[in-house]
Scaffold this motif. Sequence first.
Motif, short mmCIF file in Angstrom:
data_model
loop_
_atom_site.label_atom_id
_atom_site.label_comp_id
_atom_site.label_asym_id
_atom_site.label_seq_id
_atom_site.Cartn_x
_atom_site.Cartn_y
_atom_site.Cartn_z
N GLU B 42 41.84 35.38 66.45
CA GLU B 42 41.50 36.23 67.58
C GLU B 42 42.55 36.08 68.68
O GLU B 42 42.89 34.97 69.07
N GLN B 44 42.30 36.98 71.88
CA GLN B 44 41.76 36.54 73.16
C GLN B 44 41.30 35.08 73.08
O GLN B 44 41.26 34.49 72.00
N SER B 45 40.90 34.54 74.24
CA SER B 45 40.50 33.14 74.22
C SER B 45 39.03 32.97 73.90
O SER B 45 38.52 31.86 73.85
N SER B 46 38.31 34.08 73.69
CA SER B 46 36.94 33.96 73.21
C SER B 46 36.66 35.06 72.21
O SER B 46 37.38 36.06 72.15
N THR B 269 40.96 31.02 68.23
CA THR B 269 41.18 31.95 69.35
C THR B 269 42.60 31.75 69.88
O THR B 269 43.30 30.84 69.44
N ASP B 270 43.00 32.58 70.82
CA ASP B 270 44.37 32.56 71.34
C ASP B 270 45.38 32.60 70.19
O ASP B 270 46.39 31.91 70.22
N LYS B 272 47.14 35.48 68.39
CA LYS B 272 47.40 36.90 68.21
C LYS B 272 48.29 37.12 66.98
O LYS B 272 49.35 36.50 66.86
N LEU B 462 42.58 45.09 76.92
CA LEU B 462 41.78 43.89 76.65
C LEU B 462 41.56 43.65 75.17
O LEU B 462 41.71 42.53 74.69
N THR B 463 41.19 44.69 74.45
CA THR B 463 40.69 44.51 73.08
C THR B 463 41.61 45.07 72.01
O THR B 463 41.40 44.82 70.83
#
Lengths: 391, 531
Positions: B42, B44-46, B269-270, B272, B462-463
């Motif tokens: 993922e 993002q961080s969450s 997470t984090d 990409k 964001l997504t």
Amino acid sequence: MSKHVPIGLIETPFHPRLEPLSRAKKWMNWAGYISAGVMDTLEFEYFAIRNQTTLFDISPMHKYRIKGKDALLVVNRLVTRDIGKIRDGRVSYVLWCDEDGNLIDDGTLFRYSAQDFRLCCQESMLTWLIDTAWGFEVTIKDESHNVAALSLQGPTSYSLLSDAGISVGDMKPFDWCEVEPGLWISRTGFTGDLGYELWTSNDQALALWDRLWGAGHHWGLRAIGFEALNICRIEAGFMAAGFDFQPVHHAVRLGRGRSPIALGASKMIDFKKGHFNGRRALLTEAQTGPSHHLRKIDIGGFKPADGALIYYKKKHEVGHVTSGVWSPTTKRNIALAEFKAPYGDTIKNDLWAEIYINKEGQWDKRLVRVEIENKPFFQNARSRATPPKPF
Amino acid sequence: MQAKENMMPPKTYDAIVIGAGHNGLAAAATLARKGHAVLVLEAQSSIGGMAKNVELMKGVFAPEIAHLLYNINPTVARELGLGTIFAPLDLISLATVSLSPSGDHVLIKDGTPQDMAGKSHPEAAKYTEIYQRLTKFAGLLGQMSTKTPPSLAGGIKDITDLAQAAGLTKIGLNLKLMGKKDMREFLRVLLSNIYDHLLDDLTDSPLSGALAADAVRGAYAGPRAPGTVFTLMYRLGNGAMVTLPKGGMGAVADAFGKAASNSGVTIRTDAKVAKVMVTDDRATGVQLGSGEVIMAKAVLSNLGPKSTMMLAGVEHYDVEATRRLRHHRAKGTTAKVNLVLSEVPEFTGLKGDLTHARLIIAPSATYVERAFNPVKYGELPQDPVIEAVIPTLSDASITTDGKHILSAILSFVPYNLKGGWSDAARQELREIAIKTLETYAPNIRALILEAQVLSPADIETLTGAPGGHWHHGEMGIDQVLTNRPANQLAHYRFGPAGYYLCGATAHPGGDVMGAAGRNAAMQVIKDGVLK
Ligand SMILES: Cc1cc2nc3c(=O)[nH]c(=O)nc-3n(C[C@H](O)[C@H](O)[C@H](O)COP(=O)(O)OP(=O)(O)OC[C@H]3O[C@@H](n4cnc5c(N)ncnc54)[C@H](O)[C@@H]3O)c2cc1C
């Protein structure tokens, strides 16, 4: 007067020379250009291709320049062969397909370098090339109206060029090079015989014609039209768009497209070179087998069988002739024909063509024997000889 | 939920899922439950993607993007054990109130409308009839959502291959069971527009307005556009219950995340993904932005189809596919405005605990159509359609100090705003939202402690969702079922062998539903690429 977009057919750069030479006045529409069907007499023109030398104006051909850092990637994405294996200064006969593996068109690809190619073909291909190039660093330029081209074909074509002061003695088949500034020559053609294609800019076209014409008398040079050439290409076993396959972008009905596999051109597909358009569909078809087979056939008798239906055991309709002619050189009744699989492939015997004969108003129907041929009907070592001789 | 990395992560996985949206997590969990080693990456961080919480003030959590649960797929919930002690998920069901500027609001509860005095609405009988019919038809579409859509690959010549068309056969069968009259009606309305469909029987009021608004929320279409009956049915496909997850949307992300990690999925997470690696026309792994390479037998993408294509490289796609994906319609039209309020606002005429309800600002179907017009010109609607909820009224666990959250979805906010999305434009949108809310809750402005405004473009940033689109791609009839996300790409398989789409962009589509992710995993298993 202001210049308007021309209405109706337009003239090629060679038209000022062709027009006065034409006795038959049998013109055709080739890609919007006035193009010769027959210049004088079909038979004269045919025998000139096989015994002397001939000039045919191929300027109406669509020509596209594919240039840029990713040009090789783009042409390899387009066509089924591996163009990475073609050297600079070579020409490659190529096929390209849609996502279902059906043929969009075939043509010749001229490699200047890995960053520069010219594609010549029958069908208009600009939007397809632009879309093929999306995401790559290349420019696509339509050169169709800027490049004039002549096809010089026949056993004495090499000698004629020598007399015209153009030296092509070390050119092998499918070589191509700039022989003089602004004049490119490829050893290519559509006759299965010795021959060359000459490419120049429109403003140099007439000078080129005159130069060849001036050197031609001694070598029996004739201007010819499409019809004579068409006999030769069938003799050579070459398929033609619109005859032996339907360019799939023009086919309106479902299921009219044909793959290179169905057209007998499996050898032109390189599955190992990475992805290219239609690869996945072709891979599947290579495993399951094509729905049809295009084959060369020999038909009994001497009545050309163009369009004839073909039967198995004289009963079941299994195919039809897509291009059929009487071949004057081989003295055979020859054709290309499409069969529904497995006919023409694993079932090759007991095949019959239905031929109608009109005897002064009275029609007669005959079933004549069909034999599948593996080799081109016309083959001659002189087509490959390097350097060629004054045959 | 913050997932930890394994101490000794295997160098290669059976499958890598790009993106920890709820669909990516559903895909991962489904594969892991069949014994496969799965890694979720993922950016993002969450986790949670569009379905998660954001902390707007200390201890005050808002549903960042999505805010209500109404379309969770029961098969997915059952298979993943959502709502069990292993993946807890408590749902609070909400009524709907369609607001009227005059204060004559309509309460819609269990498909039945009433007025503020608790009396049956004069159009109740007609409304219920329409609603029940649509829900019934929607159920048919709902059945399709757990099946791979039928293939028309290779044209009609292949349609005799009914194995693939089984989904369609099933629905065909049920259509027949429905009876001739209903069947005819289903086929008649399927492609028609919701505006005419409603106003054939109902007056143009907050009652019809609410349904019209539900039909087009998230769509680049007004209620007069064809295909909007379909989009309403899609929304009603899993029973049409509107619920609020206890703990906010973050609880949904957590539930999907737990279902995945309980089954052995590793979530990072984090992380990409920058590139999908392809060898011999087969996806073999991914490369992260950091350069790290991780191998797998299959790669599933929770992203939009064009980004998914670009990750692998356009050279792996046929020209026709690239054409379709370049022209894939995904212009998002929904913006999010989240307000932190010092206390509960007073809505004129809204009695008792009805402020808890899902609040719709769509006082007529014509209002909804008018609100759509400006988006065509890249302009903001001055009188927008809003779906708002104050989750803190039903769930105190997401707030402190008596603060409240008002979560509002504004429809028909352009992705391509004329002049671009600047802070000033966001400010203007915030002002439009507050002004519109003030019409119904005059004291609201004074209560605002904090505001978050997300334009469709912000949501995309964001997504990664294309165009910030609700469904990662318009649910037009040209982009659903056999054509989702595009013709010839509707089977989750996406170009090179072992590469799959598993997000909202795939069949059946978006909403917090989980079906796309789960179906993609089933397809991976069926294709045998993990062997
Ligand atoms: C304003 C708005 C409000 C909505 N409200 C609701 C609602 O109330 N109820 C409802 O049911 N639905 C709602 N929806 C729709 C719903 O939220 C989505 O359809 C759904 O959440 C999509 O889920 P997904 O898992 O397919 O994708 P997403 O949730 O978008 O997940 C994609 C994930 O991939 C990650 N990612 C992207 N690129 C990379 C990369 N290169 N590498 C690694 N990870 C990457 C992203 O960070 C993200 O986490 C709303 C949508 C919008 C826009």
